[in-house]
Design an enzyme around this catalytic site. Structure first.
Site, PDB file in Angstrom:
ATOM      1  CG  ASN A 234      -1.810   1.127   1.351  1.00  0.00           C
ATOM      2  OD1 ASN A 234      -1.529   2.228   0.866  1.00  0.00           O
ATOM      3  ND2 ASN A 234      -2.944   0.884   1.967  1.00  0.00           N
ATOM      4  CG  ASP A 255      -0.766   7.945 -12.678  1.00  0.00           C
ATOM      5  OD1 ASP A 255      -1.734   8.712 -12.563  1.00  0.00           O
ATOM      6  OD2 ASP A 255      -0.668   7.110 -13.598  1.00  0.00           O
ATOM      7  CB  CYS A 295      -6.903  10.024 -13.373  1.00  0.00           C
ATOM      8  SG  CYS A 295      -7.073   8.761 -12.106  1.00  0.00           S
TER       9      CYS A 295
END
Ligand code: SAH
Length: 354
Positions: A234, A255, A295
């Site tokens: 994680n 990202d 995103c």
């Protein structure tokens, strides 16, 4: 469709179960016929042929409203195509759309990958299978950002993140001589581009075993597997541990997934974004680089920049913006549809303290 004065507005698709009941796809009267889909696909294909630097055989050939086909997403990997139909009307016509793909592109195979949770909001079930041809065995595609193993029928995703291909190349061009940390590496796009770009070492972290297996296969195909350390963890825990251990990196890439699928949980998402930025900033030396992407179309550009700024204030660091990034040109943005501009990114250099 008509306006309140009974003037024609065009043709739309309708789904009373969806939060977006009507989506207009034409200002004219249209039937959703094979001829219509062929016409739309030809137009989308011609647009992409004119896009500088885009390989029309490795790209998103149709992207929903941006190509006049709400809910239709078609990715092309050479002769193999992957179709998603995320709206009821288009889902009902997926066989017709597959036939149009075969007619326009001479597709060898069309795979249906209708697993997106967005479909549930439209009242559609999740489904995968072949709409044309045989299921292709995993195959390789090459781009200037690296070589990728594509498995249209297996894997956790329909293929690779086509929207990020230009950004992989950009990251690769900054990586020479650097120790790179790629967080949320998925199938390794950034990590591989950085290794190819001359990074001295690359560590790539993702929580998904299957994504890491794909990333390793891609790194081997690109001939850089020996320079990338893959870590299954994680990222929140990993960054915390690395920070506690006093680790330092010359170039960190963030990202993450969108962290939120709805407006309600934006607050949690923002806290998550802030935490990873704060930890990353603490591990960068002066002159170090940070490339960060968001995103989620629920997180505005303003919110994203604000979070980065708050993290720099808390970390007592100063950043200088070197570049802005966005989705590749095969995901065209419509100003009238702000959600279509969903991928934003920045590359910063950490400045020496004044
Ligand atoms: N950078 C990738 C895309 C990232 S997609 C690329 O360009 O190809 C998001 C990835 O984050 C997925 O692979 C998912 O498995 C991973 N992920 C989600 N939550 C995570 C977490 N908390 N820690 C590590 N990885 C996580």
């Amino acid at each position: 469709m008509k306006d309140f004065k009974d003037r024609p507005l065009g043709t739309g698709i309708y789904n009373p179960q969806s939060q977006i009941t009507v989506r207009r796809f034409s200002r004219h009267k249209e039937e959703l016929s094979l001829e219509f889909f062929v016409r739309r696909l030809r137009r989308a294909s011609r647009r992409r042929e004119g896009m500088a630097g885009l390989d029309p055989e490795l790209c998103r050939v149709v992207w929903s409203e941006s190509d006049g086909l709400p809910g239709v997403v078609i990715d092309r990997y050479g002769p193999h195509f992957v179709l998603q139909t995320l709206t009821l009307a288009m889902d009902m016509r997926r066989e017709l759309i597959a036939a149009a793909i075969v007619e326009v592109f001479g597709a060898e195979s069309v795979t249906e990958r209708n697993e997106s949770p967005i479909r549930i909001a439209e009242g559609l079930e999740l489904r995968t299978g072949m709409l044309h041809g045989e299921a292709p065995a995993p195959f390789r595609v090459s781009s200037d950002a690296g070589t990728f193993l594509i498995d249209t029928t297996g894997g956790q995703k329909t293929g690779i993140y086509l929207d990020q291909l230009d950004n992989y190349r950009d990251a690769g061009s900054r990586a020479s001589g650097k120790r790179v940390l790629d967080c949320f590496c998925n199938q390794g796009g950034f990590a591989i581009a950085c290794a190819l770009g001359g990074a001295t070492e690359v560590t790539a972290v993702d929580v998904s075993e299957s994504a890491l297996a794909a990333a390793k296969a891609n790194a081997e195909a690109a001939g850089v597997a020996d320079r990338i350390t893959f870590v299954c963890a994680n990222v929140f825990d990993y960054l915390k541990e690395q920070e506690a251990a006093g680790a330092a990196w010359d170039y960190i890439i963030l990202d993450p997934p969108s962290f939120t699928r709805n407006r309600k949980s934006v607050g949690d998402a923002l806290r998550g974004y802030k935490e990873i930025h704060l930890r990353a900033l603490k591990m960068l030396p002066a002159g170090g680089l940070l490339s960060t992407y968001c995103c989620s179309h629920h997180v505005s550009t303003g919110d994203f920049r604000e979070i980065i700024l708050e993290a720099t204030v808390d970390a007592k660091k100063t950043l200088c913006q070197l570049a802005t990034h966005t989705q590749r040109v095969d995901h065209p943005v419509l100003p009238a549809l702000p959600e279509s501009e969903y991928l934003r990114g920045y590359t910063y250099e950490l400045m020496a303290a004044f």
